[in-house]
Design a protein around this motif. Structure first.
Motif, PDB file in Angstrom:
ATOM      1  N   SER A  49       0.817  -1.147  -0.037  1.00 60.47           N
ATOM      2  CA  SER A  49      -0.088   0.016   0.293  1.00 60.47           C
ATOM      3  C   SER A  49       0.805   1.230  -0.041  1.00 60.47           C
ATOM      4  O   SER A  49       0.418   2.220  -0.585  1.00 60.47           O
ATOM      5  CB  SER A  49      -0.862   0.058   1.334  1.00 60.47           C
ATOM      6  N   GLU A  50       2.067   1.067   0.698  1.00 62.71           N
ATOM      7  CA  GLU A  50       3.180   2.315   0.435  1.00 62.71           C
ATOM      8  C   GLU A  50       4.372   1.642   0.395  1.00 62.71           C
ATOM      9  O   GLU A  50       4.653   0.463   0.568  1.00 62.71           O
ATOM     10  CB  GLU A  50       3.081   3.114   1.775  1.00 62.71           C
ATOM     11  N   ARG A  51       5.173   2.458  -0.437  1.00 68.09           N
ATOM     12  CA  ARG A  51       6.391   1.988  -0.772  1.00 68.09           C
ATOM     13  C   ARG A  51       7.615   3.158  -0.929  1.00 68.09           C
ATOM     14  O   ARG A  51       7.266   4.244  -1.503  1.00 68.09           O
ATOM     15  CB  ARG A  51       6.537   1.175  -2.024  1.00 68.09           C
ATOM     16  N   ILE A  52       8.696   2.735  -0.633  1.00 73.85           N
ATOM     17  CA  ILE A  52       9.849   3.842  -0.965  1.00 73.85           C
ATOM     18  C   ILE A  52      10.775   3.291  -2.297  1.00 73.85           C
ATOM     19  O   ILE A  52      11.026   1.903  -2.253  1.00 73.85           O
ATOM     20  CB  ILE A  52      10.914   3.884   0.118  1.00 73.85           C
ATOM     21  N   VAL A  53      10.587   4.074  -3.196  1.00 76.62           N
ATOM     22  CA  VAL A  53      11.480   3.966  -4.440  1.00 76.62           C
ATOM     23  C   VAL A  53      12.356   4.850  -4.875  1.00 76.62           C
ATOM     24  O   VAL A  53      12.282   6.045  -4.372  1.00 76.62           O
ATOM     25  CB  VAL A  53      10.516   3.592  -5.593  1.00 76.62           C
ATOM     26  N   PRO A  54      13.597   4.396  -5.541  1.00 73.41           N
ATOM     27  CA  PRO A  54      14.391   5.560  -6.122  1.00 73.41           C
ATOM     28  C   PRO A  54      13.469   6.395  -6.970  1.00 73.41           C
ATOM     29  O   PRO A  54      12.521   6.299  -7.683  1.00 73.41           O
ATOM     30  CB  PRO A  54      15.406   4.818  -7.005  1.00 73.41           C
ATOM     31  N   ALA A  55      13.720   7.862  -6.462  1.00 70.52           N
ATOM     32  CA  ALA A  55      12.779   8.988  -7.304  1.00 70.52           C
ATOM     33  C   ALA A  55      12.833   9.081  -8.823  1.00 70.52           C
ATOM     34  O   ALA A  55      11.942   9.476  -9.255  1.00 70.52           O
ATOM     35  CB  ALA A  55      13.232  10.251  -6.673  1.00 70.52           C
ATOM     36  N   ASP A  56      14.047   8.516  -9.363  1.00 75.30           N
ATOM     37  CA  ASP A  56      14.347   8.604 -10.696  1.00 75.30           C
ATOM     38  C   ASP A  56      13.407   7.641 -11.545  1.00 75.30           C
ATOM     39  O   ASP A  56      13.572   7.624 -12.642  1.00 75.30           O
ATOM     40  CB  ASP A  56      15.831   8.629 -11.094  1.00 75.30           C
ATOM     41  N   LEU A  57      12.955   6.767 -10.860  1.00 72.92           N
ATOM     42  CA  LEU A  57      12.023   5.848 -11.161  1.00 72.92           C
ATOM     43  C   LEU A  57      10.681   6.342 -11.898  1.00 72.92           C
ATOM     44  O   LEU A  57       9.992   5.923 -12.490  1.00 72.92           O
ATOM     45  CB  LEU A  57      11.827   4.559 -10.737  1.00 72.92           C
ATOM     46  N   LEU A  58      10.312   7.558 -10.983  1.00 74.29           N
ATOM     47  CA  LEU A  58       8.957   7.997 -11.062  1.00 74.29           C
ATOM     48  C   LEU A  58       8.880   9.088 -12.321  1.00 74.29           C
ATOM     49  O   LEU A  58       9.461   9.667 -12.634  1.00 74.29           O
ATOM     50  CB  LEU A  58       8.830   8.861  -9.738  1.00 74.29           C
ATOM     51  N   VAL A  59       7.519   8.725 -12.718  1.00 75.45           N
ATOM     52  CA  VAL A  59       7.061   9.852 -13.641  1.00 75.45           C
ATOM     53  C   VAL A  59       5.916  10.495 -13.146  1.00 75.45           C
ATOM     54  O   VAL A  59       4.947   9.668 -12.793  1.00 75.45           O
ATOM     55  CB  VAL A  59       6.965   9.301 -15.129  1.00 75.45           C
ATOM     56  N   LYS A  60       5.616  11.730 -13.384  1.00 73.43           N
ATOM     57  CA  LYS A  60       4.737  12.500 -13.179  1.00 73.43           C
ATOM     58  C   LYS A  60       3.626  12.235 -14.154  1.00 73.43           C
ATOM     59  O   LYS A  60       3.683  12.460 -15.389  1.00 73.43           O
ATOM     60  CB  LYS A  60       4.696  14.153 -12.970  1.00 73.43           C
ATOM     61  N   LEU A  61       2.305  12.032 -13.525  1.00 68.47           N
ATOM     62  CA  LEU A  61       1.127  11.452 -14.565  1.00 68.47           C
ATOM     63  C   LEU A  61       0.568  12.934 -15.173  1.00 68.47           C
ATOM     64  O   LEU A  61       0.114  13.828 -14.374  1.00 68.47           O
ATOM     65  CB  LEU A  61       0.199  10.818 -13.748  1.00 68.47           C
ATOM     66  N   PRO A  62       0.479  13.080 -16.455  1.00 69.59           N
ATOM     67  CA  PRO A  62      -0.352  13.990 -16.940  1.00 69.59           C
ATOM     68  C   PRO A  62      -1.829  13.743 -16.561  1.00 69.59           C
ATOM     69  O   PRO A  62      -2.362  12.787 -16.160  1.00 69.59           O
ATOM     70  CB  PRO A  62      -0.274  13.882 -18.634  1.00 69.59           C
ATOM     71  N   SER A  63      -2.449  15.021 -16.702  1.00 66.81           N
ATOM     72  CA  SER A  63      -4.028  14.996 -16.359  1.00 66.81           C
ATOM     73  C   SER A  63      -4.905  14.149 -17.053  1.00 66.81           C
ATOM     74  O   SER A  63      -5.819  13.204 -16.454  1.00 66.81           O
ATOM     75  CB  SER A  63      -4.624  16.542 -16.525  1.00 66.81           C
ATOM     76  N   GLY A  64      -4.396  13.807 -18.318  1.00 69.29           N
ATOM     77  CA  GLY A  64      -5.372  12.701 -18.830  1.00 69.29           C
ATOM     78  C   GLY A  64      -4.988  11.069 -18.616  1.00 69.29           C
ATOM     79  O   GLY A  64      -5.665  10.419 -19.389  1.00 69.29           O
ATOM     80  N   VAL A  65      -4.060  11.004 -17.539  1.00 67.64           N
ATOM     81  CA  VAL A  65      -3.689   9.457 -17.177  1.00 67.64           C
ATOM     82  C   VAL A  65      -4.063   9.260 -15.899  1.00 67.64           C
ATOM     83  O   VAL A  65      -3.608   9.858 -14.919  1.00 67.64           O
ATOM     84  CB  VAL A  65      -2.408   9.319 -17.774  1.00 67.64           C
TER      85      VAL A  65
END
Length: 304
Positions: free
Chosen positions: A76-92
């Motif tokens: 339900s919660e997780r810590i991950v390397p931040a460079d793996l993350l992508v911000k989602l656009p409003s349409g996704v």
């Protein structure tokens, strides 16, 4: 149990939706070894709840997703390397993202990084009704390709057709090579993408045109048996590759370009994610059983 604070370069996510992939089953069963102790799952979407030092790509409150991570997304919660993350656009939304990151990035590197394909070229994709197969078919049509798909049963033909396959063949029912040759004026396909492995590899290889490519990127039915390399020459100087997604994501710039292209297609609806199979988080075992029983098509999601 308290969730620790993220360290340097990390972010903590409250995960809303988790993607389930066949590789999770392979890791759980020991067919793909992992270093124990380990969790399962490689993709999810949610909201950033904390960031560690030296993180500037995402901030608390951002809607984000990731794919192709180390095992551990079933949480339900997780810590991950931040460079793996992508911000989602409003349409996704989160469900689309969680069902698309690993499969979508896989489809992306298969079509956009492995082999020069021109509009009008024919390709073959096995498991065309699966999560990767459906995205490959849609993306290939955007590139002007002719898409031949194979499925494991007649019940999955409609899903593959809906994803954009021009022709759908059924393993165990159709003569795959003969049909492929017939549909391509005797030439065969420029590239065959095979994720099934032992059960389909031979038919996929025999369907490739002279100096074409067979990409073996999965082994759902078991590993491909050894074969004589001279067969590649005899068939017309065929190339064979066994790639891994992570080797196409190591360069941050390349990863960013591929992710941006994928999210652009998702946000505009050019690529749609078929996520008909949704399970509560505590039903993860049932989700695995249904995938193994071939009861699913498209993406499979766990809701937290």
């Amino acid at each position: 149990m308290s969730i620790p604070q993220p360290e340097r370069g990390e972010a903590r996510i409250r995960q809303d939706v988790i993607g389930v992939n066949y590789v999770d089953i392979l890791q759980r069963s020991g067919r793909y070894p992992v270093q124990l102790p380990a969790g399962l799952g490689s993709e999810a979407a949610g909201v950033v709840t904390a960031v560690g030092p030296e993180v500037d790509g995402v901030a608390v409150g951002d809607r984000v997703a990731y794919g192709a991570s180390a095992p551990g997304a079933y949480a339900s919660e997780r810590i991950v390397p931040a460079d793996l993350l992508v911000k989602l656009p409003s349409g996704v939304d989160s469900s689309t993202a969680a069902g698309a990151m690993s499969a979508g990035l896989t489809a992306g590197y298969l079509l956009r990084r492995m082999w020069p394909l021109d509009a009008g070229d024919a390709i073959l994709i096995t498991a065309a009704a699966g999560s990767v197969g459906q995205i490959v078919a849609q993306w290939a049509k955007l590139l002007g390709l002719t898409v031949l798909g194979t499925v494991g049963s007649a019940a999955k033909v409609a899903a593959a057709e809906a994803a954009g396959c021009d022709y759908v063949l059924v393993h165990g029912q159709d003569d795959i090579e003969a049909q492929v040759r017939g549909l391509t004026d005797g030439d065969g396909v420029a590239v065959a993408y095979d994720s099934v492995g032992a059960a389909t590899f031979d038919a996929s290889l025999r369907s490739v045109k002279r100096r074409g490519l067979l990409v073996s990127f999965g082994a759902a039915s078991g590993p491909v048996p050894a074969f004589e390399l001279g067969r590649l020459a005899a068939q017309g100087s065929i190339y064979v590759s066994r790639p891994r997604l992570m080797d196409y994501l190591q360069d941050p710039a390349e990863r960013s370009r591929l992710t941006t292209e994928l999210l652009g297609h998702l946000a505009t609806g050019r690529i749609a994610i078929a996520a008909h199979h949704r399970y509560q988080f505590i039903e993860a075992a049932q989700a695995h059983r249904d995938i193994e029983a071939r009861k699913t098509t498209g993406s499979v999601l766990l809701l937290t």
